[in-house]
Design a protein around this motif. Structure first.
Motif, short mmCIF file in Angstrom:
data_model
loop_
_atom_site.label_atom_id
_atom_site.label_comp_id
_atom_site.label_asym_id
_atom_site.label_seq_id
_atom_site.Cartn_x
_atom_site.Cartn_y
_atom_site.Cartn_z
N SER A 32 0.83 -1.21 0.00
CA SER A 32 0.00 0.00 0.00
C SER A 32 0.86 1.25 0.00
CB SER A 32 -0.92 -0.01 1.22
OG SER A 32 -0.16 -0.06 2.43
N GLU A 33 2.04 1.18 0.59
CA GLU A 33 2.94 2.34 0.60
C GLU A 33 3.27 2.81 -0.81
OE1 GLU A 33 3.71 0.28 4.54
OE2 GLU A 33 3.28 -0.34 2.48
N ARG A 107 7.93 -1.27 7.83
CA ARG A 107 6.70 -1.79 8.44
C ARG A 107 6.76 -3.29 8.62
NH1 ARG A 107 1.66 -3.52 6.01
NH2 ARG A 107 2.21 -2.61 3.98
N ALA A 108 7.25 -4.00 7.61
CA ALA A 108 7.23 -5.46 7.66
C ALA A 108 8.30 -6.04 8.57
CB ALA A 108 7.39 -6.02 6.25
N LEU A 109 9.51 -5.46 8.53
CA LEU A 109 10.64 -6.07 9.22
C LEU A 109 10.90 -5.50 10.62
CD1 LEU A 109 13.18 -6.30 6.25
CD2 LEU A 109 11.66 -8.08 7.14
N GLY A 110 10.38 -4.31 10.89
CA GLY A 110 10.58 -3.73 12.22
C GLY A 110 12.05 -3.55 12.56
N GLU A 111 12.42 -3.97 13.75
CA GLU A 111 13.79 -3.77 14.22
C GLU A 111 14.82 -4.58 13.43
OE1 GLU A 111 15.12 -1.60 16.47
OE2 GLU A 111 13.11 -0.74 16.23
N ALA A 144 20.05 0.70 -17.18
CA ALA A 144 19.43 1.95 -16.74
C ALA A 144 19.36 2.02 -15.22
CB ALA A 144 18.03 2.08 -17.34
N HIS A 145 18.97 0.93 -14.57
CA HIS A 145 18.89 0.92 -13.11
C HIS A 145 20.27 1.02 -12.47
CE1 HIS A 145 14.70 -0.28 -13.72
NE2 HIS A 145 14.52 0.07 -12.46
N ALA A 146 21.27 0.52 -13.16
CA ALA A 146 22.63 0.58 -12.61
C ALA A 146 23.14 2.01 -12.52
CB ALA A 146 23.57 -0.26 -13.47
N GLU A 147 22.53 2.94 -13.23
CA GLU A 147 22.95 4.34 -13.18
C GLU A 147 22.23 5.14 -12.10
OE1 GLU A 147 22.80 6.10 -17.05
OE2 GLU A 147 24.50 4.91 -17.78
N LEU A 148 21.25 4.53 -11.42
CA LEU A 148 20.59 5.23 -10.32
C LEU A 148 21.53 5.29 -9.12
CD1 LEU A 148 17.01 3.63 -10.48
CD2 LEU A 148 17.70 5.90 -11.30
N PRO A 149 21.42 6.34 -8.30
CA PRO A 149 22.30 6.44 -7.12
C PRO A 149 21.95 5.38 -6.08
CG PRO A 149 20.65 8.18 -7.09
CD PRO A 149 20.53 7.52 -8.43
N TRP A 150 22.96 4.94 -5.35
CA TRP A 150 22.73 3.97 -4.27
C TRP A 150 22.15 4.68 -3.05
CZ3 TRP A 150 22.98 -1.23 -4.11
CH2 TRP A 150 23.59 -1.89 -5.18
N PRO A 151 21.15 4.07 -2.42
CA PRO A 151 20.67 4.60 -1.13
C PRO A 151 21.68 4.29 -0.04
CG PRO A 151 19.51 2.57 -1.67
CD PRO A 151 20.39 2.89 -2.85
N GLU A 152 21.42 4.75 1.17
CA GLU A 152 22.39 4.59 2.25
C GLU A 152 22.02 3.53 3.28
OE1 GLU A 152 23.23 8.35 4.03
OE2 GLU A 152 23.90 9.29 2.17
N ALA A 153 20.77 3.47 3.69
CA ALA A 153 20.38 2.53 4.74
C ALA A 153 20.50 1.09 4.23
CB ALA A 153 18.95 2.80 5.18
N PRO A 154 20.96 0.15 5.05
CA PRO A 154 21.15 -1.22 4.59
C PRO A 154 19.92 -1.86 3.97
CG PRO A 154 22.26 -0.92 6.68
CD PRO A 154 21.49 0.34 6.42
N HIS A 155 18.73 -1.62 4.54
CA HIS A 155 17.54 -2.27 3.98
C HIS A 155 17.19 -1.72 2.60
CE1 HIS A 155 15.87 1.24 6.04
NE2 HIS A 155 14.76 1.11 5.34
N THR A 156 17.47 -0.44 2.37
CA THR A 156 17.21 0.10 1.03
C THR A 156 18.34 -0.27 0.07
OG1 THR A 156 18.12 2.24 1.78
CG2 THR A 156 15.71 1.97 1.78
N VAL A 280 8.22 -10.81 5.35
CA VAL A 280 7.51 -9.97 4.40
C VAL A 280 6.25 -10.69 3.89
CG1 VAL A 280 7.64 -9.08 2.03
CG2 VAL A 280 9.44 -8.55 3.69
N VAL A 281 6.39 -11.96 3.57
CA VAL A 281 5.24 -12.73 3.08
C VAL A 281 4.17 -12.83 4.16
CG1 VAL A 281 4.48 -15.00 2.28
CG2 VAL A 281 6.61 -14.02 1.41
N LYS A 282 4.58 -13.13 5.40
CA LYS A 282 3.61 -13.26 6.49
C LYS A 282 2.90 -11.94 6.78
CE LYS A 282 5.86 -17.10 8.89
NZ LYS A 282 6.62 -17.53 10.11
N ALA A 283 3.58 -10.83 6.50
CA ALA A 283 2.97 -9.51 6.72
C ALA A 283 1.94 -9.17 5.64
CB ALA A 283 4.05 -8.44 6.76
N GLY A 284 1.80 -10.02 4.63
CA GLY A 284 0.80 -9.81 3.59
C GLY A 284 1.20 -8.81 2.53
N LEU A 285 2.50 -8.59 2.36
CA LEU A 285 2.95 -7.57 1.42
C LEU A 285 3.11 -8.08 -0.01
CD1 LEU A 285 3.48 -6.01 4.06
CD2 LEU A 285 5.44 -4.99 2.95
#
Length: 296
Positions: A32-33, A107-111, A144-156, A280-285
């Motif tokens: 939904s996000e 939301r799905a993974l929490g801590e 094309a996707h390889a030219e996008l900038p890398w995010p910083e947080a490990p999950h992203t 993630v699957v159990k969270a219904g995503l």
């Protein structure tokens, strides 16, 4: 004789790693996000799906997207592109997609998003994705996707790396389908005929009418790739063989990306990602019905 791709780990090890991590990327098509952020940009589904996934290509029209996405009805794509670019920009669309992945994973993974296991998985996946950039030839959507900038947080980072690896694999899959003489629609029919996924979701989400689908079924039956008869489509022996060849080629073409982490790295990545993906699957995503509802 067809040229062999550069050597890498055993294709089975590569497939294991890809499948274990894929739910962490795949949630972007259902969460939904994502739907909420795309709507806020003025590109509700299905426009949001095409605009955000194609954003790495720039403000393109329907032709390049139909060619690279491959199994969507070009008429569906033409209804939303290039119209989306009068409402937003590729940069804003890509940013909204990343922000949606960030929020959905949080939301799905929490801590767990702060845990050492996720950080290690992100490191392995990023190394594979970066190594894959040495093999961009013939892989336009990945490049094309390889030219996008890398995010910083490990999950992203993990999400972005798997996005790149998914498109790397997907470009190879398209090549395998072309060699096999299968159109995008025919590939969908073959997939449903294998019994692995139901027809309704693929037909509706990819924009094909019942008549178009039925015509593809008839054509595949004429080629001997589907079993004869009036019942629901089922693969013939010839069809099962061809589909297995396509999957084997796809696996083989994906291996260069994982050469740097090797078989041990693939196994470790799968081990680290599997519990995260299950969460993630159990969270219904990854609920396809939610995705169909959002696209209407």
């Amino acid at each position: 004789m067809a040229a062999e791709p550069p050597a890498g780990p055993d294709p089975a090890a590569v497939r294991l790693a890809w499948r274990a991590v894929e739910p962490l990327h795949g949630l972007i098509y259902f969460a939904s996000e994502a739907h909420e952020r795309y709507a806020a940009l003025g590109i509700p589904q299905p426009m949001g799906y095409f605009a955000t996934r194609a954003a790495a290509l720039g403000p393109v029209g329907p032709g390049p997207v139909a060619a690279t996405f491959y199994n969507f009805n070009p008429a569906l794509i033409a209804r939303v592109l290039p119209a989306a670019w009068s409402r937003t920009t590729p940069a804003a669309a890509a940013a909204a997609r990343l922000a949606a992945a960030d929020a959905a994973l949080t939301r799905a993974l929490g801590e767990a998003i702060h845990g050492p296991e996720l950080a290690e998985a992100a490191h392995l996946a990023r190394r594979a994705a970066e190594d894959a950039t040495a093999h961009c030839g013939g892989r336009p959507l990945f490049a094309a996707h390889a030219e996008l900038p890398w995010p910083e947080a490990p999950h992203t980072v993990l999400w972005h790396a798997q996005t790149m690896l998914r498109e790397f694999r997907g470009d190879g899959h398209v090549a395998a389908l072309l060699v096999a003489g299968l159109s995008g629609l025919e590939a969908l029919v073959m997939h449903t005929a294998s019994g692995e996924i139901e027809e309704r979701f693929l037909r509706i989400s990819r924009g094909w009418s019942r008549d178009e689908w039925a015509a593809a079924v008839a054509g595949l039956r004429e080629r001997g790739l589907l079993a004869p008869g009036p019942d629901a489509a089922a693969l013939s022996d010839q069809g099962r063989t061809l589909r297995a060849e396509v999957e084997a080629s796809t696996d083989r073409l994906a291996t260069p990306a994982y050469a740097g982490i090797g078989a041990a790295g693939c196994a470790r990545l799968a081990e680290l990602a599997r519990p995260l993906s299950r969460t993630v699957v159990k969270a219904g995503l990854l609920d396809p019905e939610k995705a169909l509802a959002a696209s209407r």
